[in-house]
Design a protein around this motif. Structure first.
Motif, PDB file in Angstrom:
ATOM      1  N   SER A 240      14.953   9.218  -6.391  1.00  0.00           N
ATOM      2  CA  SER A 240      15.561   9.910  -5.258  1.00  0.00           C
ATOM      3  C   SER A 240      16.524  11.029  -5.635  1.00  0.00           C
ATOM      4  CB  SER A 240      16.296   8.877  -4.386  1.00  0.00           C
ATOM      5  OG  SER A 240      16.808   9.493  -3.218  1.00  0.00           O
TER       6      SER A 240
ATOM      7  N   SER B 235      22.132   5.720  -2.525  1.00  0.00           N
ATOM      8  CA  SER B 235      21.218   5.090  -3.475  1.00  0.00           C
ATOM      9  C   SER B 235      21.860   4.986  -4.847  1.00  0.00           C
ATOM     10  CB  SER B 235      19.925   5.906  -3.569  1.00  0.00           C
ATOM     11  OG  SER B 235      19.129   5.467  -4.646  1.00  0.00           O
TER      12      SER B 235
ATOM     13  N   ASP C  12       9.064   2.707  -2.657  1.00  0.00           N
ATOM     14  CA  ASP C  12      10.424   2.178  -2.612  1.00  0.00           C
ATOM     15  C   ASP C  12      10.495   0.893  -1.792  1.00  0.00           C
ATOM     16  OD1 ASP C  12      13.158   2.083  -3.040  1.00  0.00           O
ATOM     17  OD2 ASP C  12      13.627   3.376  -1.349  1.00  0.00           O
ATOM     18  N   ASN C  13      11.266  -0.057  -2.290  1.00  0.00           N
ATOM     19  CA  ASN C  13      11.534  -1.346  -1.653  1.00  0.00           C
ATOM     20  C   ASN C  13      10.399  -2.352  -1.780  1.00  0.00           C
ATOM     21  OD1 ASN C  13      14.149  -0.694  -0.831  1.00  0.00           O
ATOM     22  ND2 ASN C  13      13.421   0.230   1.072  1.00  0.00           N
TER      23      ASN C  13
ATOM     24  N   PRO D  82       8.937   6.472  -9.179  1.00  0.00           N
ATOM     25  CA  PRO D  82       9.187   5.030  -9.106  1.00  0.00           C
ATOM     26  C   PRO D  82      10.084   4.555 -10.252  1.00  0.00           C
ATOM     27  CG  PRO D  82       6.832   5.540  -8.938  1.00  0.00           C
ATOM     28  CD  PRO D  82       7.518   6.788  -9.381  1.00  0.00           C
TER      29      PRO D  82
ATOM     30  N   ALA E 129      12.066   0.726  -7.079  1.00  0.00           N
ATOM     31  CA  ALA E 129      13.029   1.555  -6.364  1.00  0.00           C
ATOM     32  C   ALA E 129      12.615   3.019  -6.520  1.00  0.00           C
ATOM     33  CB  ALA E 129      14.445   1.328  -6.899  1.00  0.00           C
ATOM     34  N   ASN E 130      13.398   3.905  -5.938  1.00  0.00           N
ATOM     35  CA  ASN E 130      13.093   5.338  -5.922  1.00  0.00           C
ATOM     36  C   ASN E 130      14.205   6.087  -6.648  1.00  0.00           C
ATOM     37  OD1 ASN E 130      12.196   7.925  -5.315  1.00  0.00           O
ATOM     38  ND2 ASN E 130      12.901   7.873  -3.190  1.00  0.00           N
TER      39      ASN E 130
ATOM     40  N   GLY F 203      11.054  12.204  -6.210  1.00  0.00           N
ATOM     41  CA  GLY F 203      11.270  10.773  -6.351  1.00  0.00           C
ATOM     42  C   GLY F 203      10.189  10.132  -7.197  1.00  0.00           C
TER      43      GLY F 203
ATOM     44  N   GLY G 113       7.771   8.074  -5.195  1.00  0.00           N
ATOM     45  CA  GLY G 113       8.857   7.102  -5.261  1.00  0.00           C
ATOM     46  C   GLY G 113       9.251   6.569  -3.902  1.00  0.00           C
ATOM     47  N   GLU G 114       9.298   7.450  -2.898  1.00  0.00           N
ATOM     48  CA  GLU G 114       9.641   7.018  -1.542  1.00  0.00           C
ATOM     49  C   GLU G 114       8.571   6.098  -0.970  1.00  0.00           C
ATOM     50  OE1 GLU G 114      10.424   8.937   2.911  1.00  0.00           O
ATOM     51  OE2 GLU G 114      10.147  10.256   1.169  1.00  0.00           O
TER      52      GLU G 114
END
Length: 699
Positions: free
Chosen positions: A84, A670, A75-76, A92, A81-82, A90, A71-72
């Motif tokens: 987290s 977050s 991310d972005n 997705p 997003a993550n 994390g 996820g990290e």
């Protein structure tokens, strides 16, 4: 009798493939000079055409973005997003959808962990051993599972070689990487070696990663009213390691390979100061491909077996254990291209996929915890067809599944029972190519429409117990029906030389969206709020956009022995998603806010640099239902920078890199993390100022 027949059919199919494959291995003639094309990505039909909204990370881009979790790492990226749950967990979140609506695959095969069951369960895939990550949406997701309503994330390694790398004389190639620093004081190292010739390839890889408690821009306490831990998140350290061995037999008409891997991780759960999770996943895969089989251009099979276990320790004492064991089989054939009248070409894939898994969650005293032991069986058949025209391409996909979910023991007054589902999924897509000339400048437009159905997961049906990660008492609903929705996305990409611009709008409407809803009462058992899985009407919609503007032309970006001669680019990205629970007239929880980012990217010779920001607006659209009021997150801007240096020494290539995140040490939270909702002021913020350096060598 049905399952006996299915197992016999699977065995017969595998036996037939092995017989054909081995017969061709021994019968083939020597031909070391012809290299047949083998397609290994999830976008097998689209080749260079933009057919589905998708993203890909590989090479130096993946190395520089690489985080400690999947996820990290993603991310972005626009639309992603993550989730987290601290620095160690994390998944997705794609277009507002998370959990098991996002299907995470490893080399197109099932991952079979329990990360979708709980927010504090990690995905047992480490980015250090990953060669490429692909995000897939649209009609082609039906090739990989009907539950992938939000999309598919395919993590690709080269443990089974799918094309020839070496000639008849043989050779050796490899890669090694070390990293250090960051807000969690990471120390990591990984290595991969491949050796072989044009007939056989052996692959070996290994990694090790350790982190300390995460550094953040505020003082943290260890639990409510607990002792201060300074500017460190309590219980956020981790240790992970793993490795794999793979061997592949290569021949003119295909390949046959085996791989085995192990992943181990011990990490803190952040929400509970004394709880750590010890995870082990062992995964075995056999994969093969044979070209020119009757009406098919190629036929591919994949059989995977997974043994996953994790134990949750409280103050060093085992508290509960999760076990998930199962296997998956895929058999797919890619049709020979049919050349129709008026220059039309028809390409396609048909196949069958079968998965079986047994999940068990037991307390240390042997009692069931969150849910009873369960067994899930699913078999799906799929078809994907693409019609290529002079003006673009049309595609259609369909998938039919037979899913059976069983609870194997009585649990909290509910008897053992079986629920059966038959989800159907359909999708159509179109691409209009308006690009002209050798440079292929201009617009390319896409649209995708799908009708999706998802069978409920075992925990959505049979859960009945305290869930510490979310501070709730969760109750499944055995009578819940199929999740049903319609999705539409429309987008376009414009290109003019080095300049690019892309925009996609999307909308999803659900007549039955399985959501965890508060009942308005507290549990008599744990005192935490009762939450029950229910079907609600829901709507998701939003926009994603990217752009690249060549600010300084310099020389065209060409990779040479001296590095990259390049220019200055301005890269822009933005996304926004809105999600509404229409049944309760309330925003859906854990949705990313509107985000806007920009990076100035410079390269010259062997050097490369990046400097930019990511701004997230305030997220005030949160559910407020009395028993669990939503918590808004303030807007924030995070500044980031990076530096790379490439150099060659004969066949050896070096990549040195440094990455500086949150350089202003901004305090930010977050909105997609469940911790923000459950821990309130004690929730861990986004990592503080972080400098990470590393080196990668390949030969």
């Amino acid at each position: 009798m049905t399952h006996v027949f299915q197992r016999s059919a699977v065995a017969a199919t595998a036996y037939s493939f092995f017989s054909i494959t081995l017969g061709n291995v021994w019968a083939q003639t020597e031909d070391a000079h012809r290299l047949d094309e083998v397609t290994i990505t999830a976008r097998s039909l689209e080749r260079s055409d933009l057919m589905v909204p998708a993203q890909q990370l590989s090479g130096a881009a993946l190395t520089q973005r690489q985080g400690s979790t999947l996820g990290e790492t993603l991310d972005n990226l626009p639309g992603i997003a993550n989730s987290s749950f601290g620095p160690n967990v994390g998944r997705p979140v794609i277009r507002g959808m998370d959990g098991d609506r996002i299907r995470i695959l490893q080399n197109s095969g099932a991952n079979m962990d329990v990360s979708g069951l709980s927010n504090d369960h990690a995905v047992p895939i480490d980015p250090l051993t990953t060669e490429r990550i692909e995000v897939l949406r649209g009609p082609a997701t039906l090739l990989y599972g009907g539950s992938a309503i939000g999309g598919v994330v395919n993590v690709i390694d080269n443990r089974i070689a799918r094309e020839r790398t070496f000639d008849a004389k043989g050779g050796v190639m490899g890669k090694a990487e070390v990293r250090a620093g960051g807000a969690a004081d990471e120390r990591s190292k990984g290595a991969m070696v491949e050796a072989g010739n044009d007939k056989f390839v052996l692959h070996v890889d290994a990694f090790e990663r350790s982190t300390q408690n995460l550094r953040v821009p505020k003082d943290m306490t260890c639990g409510e009213g607990g002792p201060s831990n300074g500017r460190r998140v309590c219980n956020s350290a981790s240790d992970s390691k793993g490795g794999a061995v793979g061997g592949t037999l290569l021949f003119d008409r295909g390949y046959l390979g085996l791989s085995t891997s192990e992943y181990r991780s011990t990490y803190g759960t952040v929400a509970e100061p004394t709880v750590r999770i010890g995870m082990v996943r062992r995964h075995h895969v056999m994969e093969g491909l044979l070209r020119e089989v009757g009406a098919f251009q190629d036929v591919k099979f994949q059989i995977g077996s997974t043994n996953y276990t994790h134990t949750e320790f409280d103050a060093g004492n085992p508290e509960s254990t999760f076990k998930n064991r199962g296997y998956d089989l895929r058999l797919e054939g890619r049709q020979r291209t049919m050349h129709l009248s008026n220059g039309l070409q028809l390409d396609g894939v048909v196949g069958i996929q079968s998965e079986r898994n047994n999940l068990q969650a037991k307390a240390d005293d042997g009692a069931n915890t969150l849910l009873p032991p369960s067994r899930t069986r699913s078999t799906g058949v799929f078809i994907y067809q693409a019609l290529k025209t002079s003006w673009g391409q049309l595609s259609v996909g369909a998938r039919a599944e037979d899913v059976e979910v069983q609870s194997l023991e009585a649990h909290q007054g509910n008897l053992a029972q079986t629920q059966k589902f038959k989800p159907l999924n359909f999708a159509v897509g179109a691409m209009r190519n308006l690009r002209q000339g050798e440079a292929k400048n201009g617009w390319q437009l896409t649209t995708n429409l799908s009708a999706s159905q998802r069978a409920p997961k075992d925990y959505e049906l049979f859960a009945h117990g305290e869930h510490a990660a979310t501070a709730t008492y969760e109750i499944g609903q055995p009578s819940i029906g199929l999740e049903k929705g319609m999705q539409l996305d429309v987008g376009g990409e414009w290109k003019q030389g080095a300049h690019k611009f892309g925009i996609t709008g999307f909308a999803s409407q659900f007549s039955n969206y399985i959501s965890l809803q508060p009942t308005g009462t507290d549990s008599f058992v744990s005192g935490t709020p009762d939450y029950q899985f229910q079907g609600v009407r829901a709507r998701f919609y939003g926009i994603e956009s990217t752009a690249k503007i060549r600010m300084v032309a310099g020389q065209d970006a060409v990779l040479t022995s001296n590095g990259v001669h390049g220019a200055m680019d301005l890269e822009l990205r933005a996304d926004v998603v809105r999600a509404q629970d229409l049944t309760h007239n309330s925003p859906m929880p854990r949705i990313a806010p509107m985000r806007v980012g920009a990076d100035a990217v410079w390269s010259r010779n062997a050097w490369g640099a990046r400097f930019g920001f990511m701004h997230a607006a305030a997220q005030n659209r949160v559910p407020n239902n009395g028993t669990a009021p939503g918590i808004s997150t303030a807007g924030h801007t995070l500044w980031n920078a990076g530096l790379t240096f490439h150099t060659h020494n004969g066949p050896t290539h070096w990549l040195l890199f440094a990455k500086l995140d949150n350089l202003t040490n901004k305090l930010a939270y977050s909105s997609t993390s469940v911790l923000t909702q459950t821990l309130g002021a004690n929730a861990p913020p986004i990592a503080g100022r972080s400098l990470k350096v590393g080196a990668q060598v390949s030969f």
